[in-house]
Design a protein around this motif. Structure first.
Motif, mmCIF file in Angstrom:
data_model
loop_
_atom_site.group_PDB
_atom_site.id
_atom_site.type_symbol
_atom_site.label_atom_id
_atom_site.label_comp_id
_atom_site.label_asym_id
_atom_site.label_seq_id
_atom_site.Cartn_x
_atom_site.Cartn_y
_atom_site.Cartn_z
ATOM 1 N N ASP A 105 1.170 16.986 -7.002
ATOM 2 C CA ASP A 105 0.048 16.841 -7.923
ATOM 3 C C ASP A 105 0.441 17.199 -9.360
ATOM 4 O O ASP A 105 -0.070 16.624 -10.312
ATOM 5 N N VAL A 106 1.352 18.131 -9.511
ATOM 6 C CA VAL A 106 1.698 18.611 -10.868
ATOM 7 C C VAL A 106 3.109 18.197 -11.287
ATOM 8 O O VAL A 106 3.613 18.646 -12.318
ATOM 9 N N THR A 107 3.767 17.342 -10.495
ATOM 10 C CA THR A 107 5.111 16.900 -10.891
ATOM 11 C C THR A 107 5.214 15.378 -10.971
ATOM 12 O O THR A 107 6.317 14.823 -11.025
ATOM 13 N N GLY A 108 4.067 14.697 -10.975
ATOM 14 C CA GLY A 108 4.078 13.235 -11.117
ATOM 15 C C GLY A 108 4.711 12.540 -9.930
ATOM 16 O O GLY A 108 5.327 11.478 -10.088
ATOM 17 N N THR A 109 4.561 13.090 -8.734
ATOM 18 C CA THR A 109 5.202 12.478 -7.568
ATOM 19 C C THR A 109 4.205 12.133 -6.458
ATOM 20 O O THR A 109 4.586 12.011 -5.299
ATOM 21 N N VAL A 110 2.926 11.979 -6.839
ATOM 22 C CA VAL A 110 1.935 11.599 -5.819
ATOM 23 C C VAL A 110 2.164 10.155 -5.364
ATOM 24 O O VAL A 110 2.150 9.857 -4.174
ATOM 25 N N GLU A 111 2.419 9.256 -6.319
ATOM 26 C CA GLU A 111 2.423 7.815 -6.003
ATOM 27 C C GLU A 111 3.748 7.358 -5.403
ATOM 28 O O GLU A 111 4.441 6.501 -5.955
#
Ligand code: URA
Length: 434
Positions: free
Chosen positions: A169-175
């Motif tokens: 959520d906070v490292t830009g790795t959700v998608e």
């Protein structure tokens, strides 16, 4: 095994072994691997991807990171449904009781609203008194007595996902396709179900905007389910326009009761029936989809589905009077109509814009854990294909406070595209992936 070597391997496009993946997941749960190393590995996976086997190993390791529910003492086939998230998507609250009325056992573990999409738990909690926090004993009791419960994830299921999701959520790795697959499927596998139907949403209001992206996610999740012994099938369905007419927690509960009473919007009823049929097929209670649909429609018209919904609400502590007298639901005190700027046909209603408008009104959250306003939302008075005259109401906003309604009004108005020709009706199901 050194974590830095695993990170380097994935960074350089290598393929991780099941032992390496198991080592990382064990370290994520017991805290022996630092967040910065987990984050670096997540970014390497985001950029380099994973093949089907790596994804299945990751899913399995995450599913085994906590307890796996043993529902064998509850008789009957256990089948759940999971949606990748939509606007006005309240099918869970309609189909769980319908499927239970047809003989399935539905241990539905749902989530809360995410971004512009709503969450089943938030919707259900607009019923005064209702609790979605059930422990294992209560869950089994509810399943034995009623056949369905809708509850939040218990803390002991797939704890690795909580750690990894918070970092994503906070490292830009959700998608990331393998990370989304492992996150969703590890939790579903740990539920101890026999079968799962995935409703993978495609379109303006979905996280997957194209059929290609949705198909790839569906295939990946179906493969991970099969690898874990959970019979999994996915339906790709359109999320260009909101489903049904109500968007917002309490408003959606009212619409679910109407649908279970046989007077809900057609698109919501049809999709709920279709998904129930797929669940019955997976659970071995229907011969084919038409047979499943017949059973689901019978449960709808006889009132058996509504009866199950009422039993479930009462079992979870909800005030049944709120279902009979919607005034007892916390519906927003202020209302305003947004009207058509011209005469013509409604060509499109942008689901994402409507979803964002309702979040601005307070129906969703900007930060995890924030409170939602159960009473606010939007009621669509026109849907794609409807003919409208200039000045005619398109959507009614339910709100609390002028400062919230001003930006929401603009977004809601922009969501409607009015043209000269009616649009083609989208198919109910775009594709089935087995
Ligand atoms: N929902 C989840 O539970 N996990 C994801 O990664 C995305 C959506």
């Amino acid at each position: 095994m050194r974590v830095v070597d695993i990170i380097r391997k994935k960074r350089d496009g290598g393929r991780l072994t099941s032992e390496e993946i198991a080592h990382v997941i064990a370290g994520a749960v017991d805290g022996s691997i630092a967040d910065y190393q987990l984050s670096a590995l997540l970014m390497a996976i985001y950029l380099r991807g994973m093949d089907d086997e790596e994804t299945a190993w990751l899913t399995g390791a995450m599913a085994r990171s906590g307890e796996r529910l043993d529902l064998s003492s509850v008789p009957g086939p256990k089948v759940d449904k999971h949606s990748t998230g939509g606007v006005g998507d309240k099918t869970s609250l309609v189909l769980a009781p319908l499927a239970a009325a047809c003989g399935l056992v539905v241990p539905m573990m749902s989530g809360r609203g995410l971004g512009h999409t709503g969450g089943t738990l938030d919707k259900l909690e607009s019923i005064p008194g209702l609790s979605v926090d059930l422990d294992e004993a209560r869950l089994k009791d509810g399943l034995r007595r009623i056949g369905c419960v809708v509850m939040g994830q218990t803390a002991s299921l797939a704890p690795a996902d909580r750690t990894l999701y918070a970092l994503r959520d906070v490292t830009g790795t959700v998608e990331s396709l393998p990370l989304i697959t492992a996150s969703i499927m590890s939790k579903k596998i740990a539920e101890g179900i026999d079968g799962l139907v995935l409703d993978v949403k495609v379109g303006r209001g979905a996280f997957m905007k194209t059929a290609e992206a949705a198909r790839a996610l569906a295939r990946s999740m179906v493969a991970a389910g099969a690898e874990a012994g959970v019979r999994t099938e996915a339906l790709l369905t359109s999320m260009d326009a909101p489903l049904g007419r109500a968007v917002g927690n309490a408003l959606e509960v009212v619409e679910c009761v109407a649908t279970l009473s046989g007077c809900g919007p057609r698109d919501l009823e049809d999709l709920s029936v279709r998904l129930t049929a797929q669940m019955l097929l997976i659970g071995g209670l229907a011969m084919d989809v038409p047979d499943g649909e017949r059973q689901a429609r019978r449960a709808l018209s006889s009132g058996a589905g509504l009866g199950k919904f009422r039993e479930m609400v009462a079992f979870q502590g909800g005030d049944l009077r709120a279902l009979d007298e919607p005034d007892r639901l916390p519906v927003g005190p202020q209302r305003e109509m947004v009207t058509a700027s011209r005469t013509g046909f409604v060509v499109a209603v942008d689901a994402e814009a409507i979803g964002r408008a309702t979040v601005l009104l307070g129906a969703g959250r900007d930060t995890a854990g924030a409170a939602v306003d159960h009473g606010v939302g939007a009621l669509l008075l026109c849907k794609p294909g409807d003919r409208v005259s200039a000045g005619e109401p398109l959507v009614e906003l339910y709100y609390r406070g002028e400062e919230r309604v001003t930006p929401a009004r603009r977004l809601a108005a922009e969501a409607f595209v009015i043209g000269d020709e009616p649009p083609a009706a989208p198919p109910l199901v775009l594709e089935v992936i087995r």
